[in-house]
Design a protein around this motif. Sequence first.
Motif, PDB file in Angstrom:
ATOM      1  N   VAL A  53      90.951  60.923  17.280  1.00 24.66           N
ATOM      2  CA  VAL A  53      89.883  61.125  18.259  1.00 24.66           C
ATOM      3  C   VAL A  53      88.609  60.462  17.780  1.00 24.66           C
ATOM      4  CG1 VAL A  53      90.821  63.288  19.146  1.00 24.66           C
ATOM      5  CG2 VAL A  53      89.134  63.343  17.322  1.00 24.66           C
ATOM      6  N   LYS A  54      87.820  60.049  18.745  1.00 20.68           N
ATOM      7  CA  LYS A  54      86.494  59.490  18.478  1.00 20.68           C
ATOM      8  C   LYS A  54      85.484  60.551  18.890  1.00 20.68           C
ATOM      9  CE  LYS A  54      83.373  55.914  20.092  1.00 20.68           C
ATOM     10  NZ  LYS A  54      83.230  54.809  21.043  1.00 20.68           N
ATOM     11  N   ASP A  55      84.682  60.988  17.931  1.00 23.75           N
ATOM     12  CA  ASP A  55      83.648  61.993  18.190  1.00 23.75           C
ATOM     13  C   ASP A  55      82.466  61.299  18.860  1.00 23.75           C
ATOM     14  OD1 ASP A  55      81.779  64.016  18.189  1.00 23.75           O
ATOM     15  OD2 ASP A  55      81.889  64.419  16.049  1.00 23.75           O
ATOM     16  N   GLY A  56      82.158  61.728  20.069  1.00 23.69           N
ATOM     17  CA  GLY A  56      81.072  61.122  20.828  1.00 23.69           C
ATOM     18  C   GLY A  56      79.706  61.277  20.190  1.00 23.69           C
ATOM     19  N   ASP A  57      79.555  62.237  19.286  1.00 25.07           N
ATOM     20  CA  ASP A  57      78.273  62.447  18.609  1.00 25.07           C
ATOM     21  C   ASP A  57      78.227  61.807  17.234  1.00 25.07           C
ATOM     22  OD1 ASP A  57      77.100  63.842  20.646  1.00 25.07           O
ATOM     23  OD2 ASP A  57      77.508  65.819  19.807  1.00 25.07           O
ATOM     24  N   ASN A 105      94.527  65.110  13.942  1.00 28.98           N
ATOM     25  CA  ASN A 105      94.837  64.793  12.565  1.00 28.98           C
ATOM     26  C   ASN A 105      93.831  63.841  11.953  1.00 28.98           C
ATOM     27  OD1 ASN A 105      97.792  64.992  14.081  1.00 28.98           O
ATOM     28  ND2 ASN A 105      97.615  66.150  12.200  1.00 28.98           N
ATOM     29  N   ILE A 106      93.209  62.997  12.770  1.00 30.59           N
ATOM     30  CA  ILE A 106      92.252  62.014  12.263  1.00 30.59           C
ATOM     31  C   ILE A 106      91.065  61.965  13.213  1.00 30.59           C
ATOM     32  CG2 ILE A 106      91.857  59.581  11.701  1.00 30.59           C
ATOM     33  CD1 ILE A 106      94.910  59.348  11.240  1.00 30.59           C
ATOM     34  N   ILE A 107      89.861  62.076  12.664  1.00 33.41           N
ATOM     35  CA  ILE A 107      88.642  61.881  13.442  1.00 33.41           C
ATOM     36  C   ILE A 107      88.088  60.530  13.030  1.00 33.41           C
ATOM     37  CG2 ILE A 107      86.332  62.729  13.974  1.00 33.41           C
ATOM     38  CD1 ILE A 107      87.360  65.549  13.281  1.00 33.41           C
ATOM     39  N   ALA A 108      88.030  59.601  13.979  1.00 32.89           N
ATOM     40  CA  ALA A 108      87.589  58.236  13.698  1.00 32.89           C
ATOM     41  C   ALA A 108      86.134  58.236  13.266  1.00 32.89           C
ATOM     42  CB  ALA A 108      87.772  57.350  14.932  1.00 32.89           C
ATOM     43  N   SER A 109      85.882  57.557  12.165  1.00 30.51           N
ATOM     44  CA  SER A 109      84.541  57.473  11.616  1.00 30.51           C
ATOM     45  C   SER A 109      84.329  56.066  11.084  1.00 30.51           C
ATOM     46  CB  SER A 109      84.394  58.498  10.488  1.00 30.51           C
ATOM     47  OG  SER A 109      83.140  58.372   9.879  1.00 30.51           O
ATOM     48  N   GLY A 110      83.139  55.594  11.192  1.00 32.49           N
ATOM     49  CA  GLY A 110      82.831  54.250  10.727  1.00 32.49           C
ATOM     50  C   GLY A 110      82.735  53.307  11.910  1.00 32.49           C
TER      51      GLY A 110
END
Length: 116
Positions: free
Chosen positions: A46-50, A19-24
């Motif tokens: 989730v935290k996108d590793g890229d 539901n949420i992709i962590a950004s910043g």
Amino acid sequence: GASKSENQKKSQNKLEGVNIIASGNALERNMLWRQMLSDCTGKRVVKDGDAHEGTSRGVAILISHAIDDNRHLGKMNREELVVEEEQVPNLRLKSYWPKQKERQDNAIQCLSPMWK
């Protein structure tokens, strides 16, 4: 190797239930903030590793597409999601966050006359 469509399906499977992709920078570096976000929204984070400096990366992608006359906007969400970390809601805290929101709203109501 896997075909382009197979890679897209794998990437889409990783997005199922997200539901949420962590950004910043703050969210990328602070697991506690991501967990609190997951707990208080009831959504998987989730935290996108890229996606280090994901906000800047997203803006750069949008600008590059705008410069290219928006011809490739449909391809924007085809980047693979590399799940480095994920936080899921702690269901035991489900009743905690609404109470905290109410406390915060009450505090704001008490303080807001000071700024009128």
